[in-house]
Design a protein around this motif. Sequence first.
Motif, short mmCIF file in Angstrom:
data_model
loop_
_atom_site.label_atom_id
_atom_site.label_comp_id
_atom_site.label_asym_id
_atom_site.label_seq_id
_atom_site.Cartn_x
_atom_site.Cartn_y
_atom_site.Cartn_z
N ILE A 41 -19.67 -2.30 -41.02
CA ILE A 41 -18.44 -2.30 -41.84
C ILE A 41 -18.11 -0.87 -42.27
O ILE A 41 -16.96 -0.43 -42.19
N GLY A 42 -19.14 -0.13 -42.72
CA GLY A 42 -18.91 1.25 -43.16
C GLY A 42 -18.43 2.13 -42.02
O GLY A 42 -17.52 2.96 -42.19
N GLN A 43 -19.02 1.95 -40.82
CA GLN A 43 -18.58 2.76 -39.68
C GLN A 43 -17.14 2.48 -39.31
O GLN A 43 -16.37 3.39 -39.03
N ALA A 44 -16.78 1.15 -39.36
CA ALA A 44 -15.39 0.82 -39.04
C ALA A 44 -14.45 1.39 -40.07
O ALA A 44 -13.37 1.92 -39.75
N ALA A 45 -14.85 1.32 -41.35
CA ALA A 45 -14.01 1.85 -42.41
C ALA A 45 -13.88 3.37 -42.27
O ALA A 45 -12.81 3.94 -42.46
N GLU A 46 -15.01 4.04 -41.95
CA GLU A 46 -14.95 5.49 -41.78
C GLU A 46 -14.06 5.87 -40.60
O GLU A 46 -13.35 6.87 -40.63
N ARG A 47 -14.10 5.01 -39.54
CA ARG A 47 -13.22 5.30 -38.40
C ARG A 47 -11.75 5.18 -38.82
O ARG A 47 -10.92 5.99 -38.44
N CYS A 48 -11.48 4.13 -39.63
CA CYS A 48 -10.11 4.01 -40.15
C CYS A 48 -9.75 5.23 -40.98
O CYS A 48 -8.63 5.75 -40.92
N ALA A 49 -10.71 5.71 -41.76
CA ALA A 49 -10.45 6.89 -42.59
C ALA A 49 -10.17 8.10 -41.72
O ALA A 49 -9.28 8.92 -42.03
N ARG A 50 -10.95 8.25 -40.63
CA ARG A 50 -10.71 9.39 -39.74
C ARG A 50 -9.34 9.30 -39.09
O ARG A 50 -8.65 10.31 -38.90
N ILE A 51 -8.93 8.07 -38.73
CA ILE A 51 -7.60 7.91 -38.11
C ILE A 51 -6.52 8.33 -39.10
O ILE A 51 -5.57 9.02 -38.76
N ILE A 52 -6.69 7.90 -40.36
CA ILE A 52 -5.70 8.28 -41.37
C ILE A 52 -5.69 9.79 -41.57
O ILE A 52 -4.63 10.42 -41.67
N LYS A 53 -6.89 10.40 -41.60
CA LYS A 53 -6.95 11.86 -41.74
C LYS A 53 -6.30 12.55 -40.55
O LYS A 53 -5.68 13.60 -40.69
N ALA A 54 -6.44 11.97 -39.38
CA ALA A 54 -5.78 12.55 -38.20
C ALA A 54 -4.27 12.47 -38.34
O ALA A 54 -3.54 13.40 -38.00
N SER A 100 -15.70 8.45 -28.21
CA SER A 100 -14.78 8.04 -27.13
C SER A 100 -15.43 7.99 -25.76
O SER A 100 -14.73 7.82 -24.76
N GLY A 101 -16.74 8.15 -25.66
CA GLY A 101 -17.36 8.21 -24.34
C GLY A 101 -17.63 6.86 -23.72
O GLY A 101 -17.98 6.76 -22.54
N GLN A 127 -10.40 17.47 -37.47
CA GLN A 127 -9.22 17.66 -36.64
C GLN A 127 -9.62 18.04 -35.21
O GLN A 127 -9.03 17.55 -34.23
N MET A 128 -10.64 18.91 -35.06
CA MET A 128 -11.04 19.31 -33.73
C MET A 128 -11.66 18.15 -32.96
O MET A 128 -11.48 18.02 -31.75
N ILE A 129 -12.41 17.28 -33.65
CA ILE A 129 -12.96 16.09 -32.98
C ILE A 129 -11.84 15.21 -32.49
O ILE A 129 -11.88 14.66 -31.37
N GLN A 130 -10.78 15.08 -33.32
CA GLN A 130 -9.65 14.24 -32.90
C GLN A 130 -8.95 14.82 -31.69
O GLN A 130 -8.51 14.10 -30.79
N VAL A 131 -8.85 16.20 -31.62
CA VAL A 131 -8.26 16.84 -30.43
C VAL A 131 -9.07 16.49 -29.20
O VAL A 131 -8.53 16.10 -28.15
N LEU A 132 -10.41 16.62 -29.31
CA LEU A 132 -11.27 16.32 -28.16
C LEU A 132 -11.18 14.85 -27.77
O LEU A 132 -11.19 14.50 -26.59
N ILE A 133 -11.07 13.96 -28.77
CA ILE A 133 -10.94 12.52 -28.46
C ILE A 133 -9.67 12.29 -27.65
O ILE A 133 -9.67 11.53 -26.65
N ASN A 134 -8.56 12.92 -28.04
CA ASN A 134 -7.30 12.76 -27.29
C ASN A 134 -7.43 13.28 -25.87
O ASN A 134 -6.97 12.63 -24.90
N LEU A 135 -8.03 14.48 -25.70
CA LEU A 135 -8.17 15.05 -24.36
C LEU A 135 -9.09 14.19 -23.49
O LEU A 135 -8.83 13.99 -22.30
N ILE A 136 -10.17 13.70 -24.09
CA ILE A 136 -11.08 12.84 -23.32
C ILE A 136 -10.40 11.52 -22.96
O ILE A 136 -10.57 10.99 -21.85
#
Length: 831
Positions: free
Chosen positions: A508-521, A549-550, A577-586
Amino acid sequence: MARKQSESGTTEDFLKLSSQEKAQIVLTGLGSPEQIPSLCDRYRISRLQYDDLADTFIQCGARGLDELGATQGMLGQHSDVTTQEFLSDAIEALSEGVALFDDDDRLVLLNRKQREHLDPENAVLRIGGDLFEMTRDLTAAGSMIAPEGTSAEQYAELLTEAVRSCAQDVNLVASGGRYLLGSARKTPLGGRLITIEDVTDRHNTEERARSMFVDALESLREGVALWDDDERLVFFNQKYLKFVDPEAEYHHIGQPMTEIFATMAEQGALQKPERIPAQEFTHSLLNLVRNSAQDVEVQFSQGVLKCSASVTPLGGRLVTLEDITETRKAELAQREADLLLHKIVDAFPANFLVSRLRDGHIIYRSPTSQKMFGNIESLNDLVRNPKVRDSFLAGLLPNGAVDDFHTRVRTADGSVRDLMTSARVTDHKGEDVIVSSTRDITDQLGIEAELERQHEIAHQNEKLSAMGGLLAGVAHELNNPLSIVVGYALMLQETISDTKQKRQIERIGQAAERCARIIKAFLAMARKRPTHIQACSLNDIVTAALDVSGFGLKSSGAEVVLEFDQDLPLTGLDPDQMIQVLINLISNAEHALEPLGAEGVLRICTNHHPDTGQVGLDVRDNGAGIASDVLARIFEPFFTTKDIGMGTGIGLAFCNRIISAHDGGLTVQSGLGEGACFSILLPIRECPPSDAPGIEHPIVNVGKFRVLVVDDEEGVTSLIRDILEHQGYNVHVCNSAPAALDILSGTTFDAILSDIKMPGLDGEGFLKEIQNINPLLVDQMAFVTGDAMSPQVAEFLESTSVEHVEKPLTPTDLTELVHRLCQAKGRVSND
């Protein structure tokens, strides 16, 4: 050819010689001893016979001709001829004056001609007399004329030394205006034989010729100067003097050329260029003369002279000067007039050409045309398309004029430019010419195209801004509930001991943190700049992005190759932000590799560029590649080649914006069938390394610290209270700023946490009220906000020194913030 003589010669041959021949043999031998062998051979006498003849000649002179009556030596062989008659006849028959001095400079012998030249009164010259004394007496008596300024004794010393040194062709002046030429030779017995010739007639003839020559040189319009082979001045005419030295200050006969030129340069008679040293300038003038330079223009104080030099047959230097001052003035005036016309034409900024109508040959090109088109010779070289030329002439010839004719030409730098040409036909020297003026409208057309493109970009940015506003609103609304989910999930992980439940809560925490990262992105995409800069390694960024994203790559069977530079330096980045850039490129690479299955390869490389102070990252796939028309628009917002519902067109635009916000660059290289490579370059920024996430700073006995929490969302205040109370803090909450001010009026707190966006009195107003009540409380205050991307909120946060933390919250972020606030008050102790 004389026959070779016998060792003793023959008396018969000797007796056949006349007195004149015998005297000539002796005098020649005495004057030039090296000729004695050839004399003996020519006249068929022996060397012994010559020596006897010479001894008798000298001895007889020493004793006196009248005292010698018997024959000597060889004279015994012809007793019918006396020595006195022989010598007297021989000497007196000579045309030159002859005098013989012994090695003590005493007169031994002289003939009548010598006495006529030097002592017609027979008052000074005597046998046995001293050379110096007799010369001095002759000069004092006026028989010999000394040079002006030279005494009789000085002149006698000069002539005595000339005799001793066997000088040749010494010029002498005798009484009566006679000119003599004397020479001295050494005899075999050590004496000196002096011969003197009267050259008066020759001298006068030479003087007349010299006068005529000088008169001819003086009549020349050129200046003339003659220098001998020792570079000493021999002659100059008055015209030369007028040109270079009107006051006759520098030029004197016999003066060295070097001294004259140096003095003239020093005194300003020669105009020396300022940049050239005087010595170098003088040396250059000397070289002009020595190298026989022709038609060299030299600036004198009197004007401009054309100088020429040549070598004379005797090795001297003849210099001629011609005054060209007026010629140069006229030429200068004409040049100035031409220059003025050219300046007027060249200063005109128009791009125009003048060309012949019949063949297109260019007669004149303006500097602007020269710069644009280069050294083209014909309009045919400029407009190579015959159809375009025919169309141009078709518009020009009927009326002799054409306006705004559009052409495209290749310029001197190889670029293709759009031109607008206007032309007129006129007459020049009896033939028709075309005067054409051309305007370059390439930039204008480019501006128009750019304006159209910018209009499209503005339209896209409007959509992006609208989306950013929507995302900001959604993010703000989601931040509070996500903070509750994340916070309680993390708290539950610490309190629940059941392994299965703990793993479920962790998910649950990981999913919530992922949602948080998406919002931060989303927020980062709208912000235009990074938020949390800290020292990071691109290697760690890649690893973190692949963890998220692998999975899709692995499930498709694609190979992932990592080539990390293990010596990669850290640099300041926003890691989220840089992790989100790499996720998009990957993610893009995964879409490109999906059709290849197990043959797909994704290669991610990191590299260091110490020469430019940058670190780099390449994401390369072996997919189908990108077409060139797509490549040009790939970073435009909302541009996508994916099917409807498969892509939004904001991923690469988001990546480009984030990299630009880090002062870096994102580029792509691709072609159909070549795969694609996205390259990131980032500057190396020194940044203090942040603490590792999840590390809590121990706080001892925090129960005595009071924390006030202000937020209009009850769920948020409850979460913060639970987290802080779990850490041992004494927490008081309220849901409005006015209520918090009432509490602060009667109670003190060690830390104050406040939301910014609240109904009624917001966080900014709350801060101002606290400053009015007690300014010291500002250091204990921090903001907890979910709207940091709002321009007003961002501006407010930048204008104040108050700390802030963004939602969604984590227990670690919250407790570290409160710990710092308590430290700022100075109440925290690690004891």
